[in-house]
Enzyme design. Sequence first.
Site, PDB file in Angstrom:
ATOM      1  N   GLU A 198       0.832  -1.214   0.000  1.00 36.89           N
ATOM      2  CA  GLU A 198       0.000   0.000   0.000  1.00 36.89           C
ATOM      3  C   GLU A 198       0.866   1.263   0.000  1.00 36.89           C
ATOM      4  OE1 GLU A 198      -3.028  -0.264  -0.644  1.00 36.89           O
ATOM      5  OE2 GLU A 198      -3.851  -2.068   0.264  1.00 36.89           O
ATOM      6  N   HIS A 218      -3.013   1.841   8.063  1.00 41.24           N
ATOM      7  CA  HIS A 218      -4.085   1.100   7.390  1.00 41.24           C
ATOM      8  C   HIS A 218      -4.300  -0.182   8.180  1.00 41.24           C
ATOM      9  CE1 HIS A 218      -6.390  -1.323   4.720  1.00 41.24           C
ATOM     10  NE2 HIS A 218      -5.380  -2.125   4.452  1.00 41.24           N
ATOM     11  N   HIS A 252      -7.610  -3.375   9.414  1.00 38.68           N
ATOM     12  CA  HIS A 252      -8.857  -4.054   9.033  1.00 38.68           C
ATOM     13  C   HIS A 252      -9.765  -4.224  10.263  1.00 38.68           C
ATOM     14  CE1 HIS A 252      -6.329  -6.314   5.670  1.00 38.68           C
ATOM     15  NE2 HIS A 252      -6.447  -5.019   5.431  1.00 38.68           N
ATOM     16  N   HIS A 277     -12.857  -3.328   2.896  1.00 34.54           N
ATOM     17  CA  HIS A 277     -11.422  -3.620   3.046  1.00 34.54           C
ATOM     18  C   HIS A 277     -10.895  -3.184   4.412  1.00 34.54           C
ATOM     19  CE1 HIS A 277      -7.092  -3.170   1.233  1.00 34.54           C
ATOM     20  NE2 HIS A 277      -7.099  -3.696   2.429  1.00 34.54           N
TER      21      HIS A 277
END
Length: 269
Positions: free
Chosen positions: A118, A141, A143, A214
Amino acid sequence: MSILDKRAALKAEIDKVAEVAGYLWTKGWAERNGGNITINITQWVDEGMRELPAITEPKPIGTTLPRLKGCWFYCKGTGRRMRDLARRPMENGSIIRILPDCAHYEIVADAPVAPTSELPSHLSVHDYLLAKGSPYRASLHTHPIELVALTHSPKWMEKDVATRMLWSMIPETKAFCPRGLGMVPYMLPSSVELADATIRAIDEDYDVVMWEKHGVFAVDTDIMSAFDQVDVLNKAAQIYISARNMGFEPDGMTDAQMQELSQAFGLPK
Ligand code: 13P
Ligand code: ZN
């Protein structure tokens, strides 16, 4: 800042990354290699570090980011596990510097661990933050289960619908995540399109944005604060889901209660 102070500050930032990586794993938000972290460490790079030779060939970022010329980043390694990074951050991540063409990077330390897939999103956001004169230096980032679950319904993907619901679950949510939750429609993970859409959402004045089906992408001054914003939002989502599991739609705080809170805490919107 002296060299010793810079080294101590840099170590403190990497220690925070390791601590947050442990939280992500224990929360169940970091299955396998899920999630990634980058930190703009340029301000703590001392003269000795600047002399370090590259340990890899230059690699393309995938996009050109003019503000990042000469910047340095700590990056989680692609395919690496947060639970491993929590114990050994320099074996499961690496330090990179951006080359003068602003389109390539090289790994400088400690080991040739390729940065997260990413990277286009992370570096594009850092470039945007510098352009804005923002003090934010960390991007996360991850989840988070309940927040990702919300994005499977188009209702919650509408602008600020989830924000209003989450803020109304518990007063601290708006106080500690005052800009709410931006929404980015599904796009291929690691793509430049996803990076561009993430910047557009952050530019609408969000610190935390959802990537549909996501995960979240969050920015703040340091990684602990970025984590806190996501944690506060996911807690609100858990309260909503708990109420639904008990068989009722939660009332949420009233508009008058939200207004009173915003005034008392000097919050925007
Ligand atoms: P990396 O292992 O490349 O960081 O990817 C994890 C992830 O969550 C991709 O969206
Ligand atoms: Zn992901």
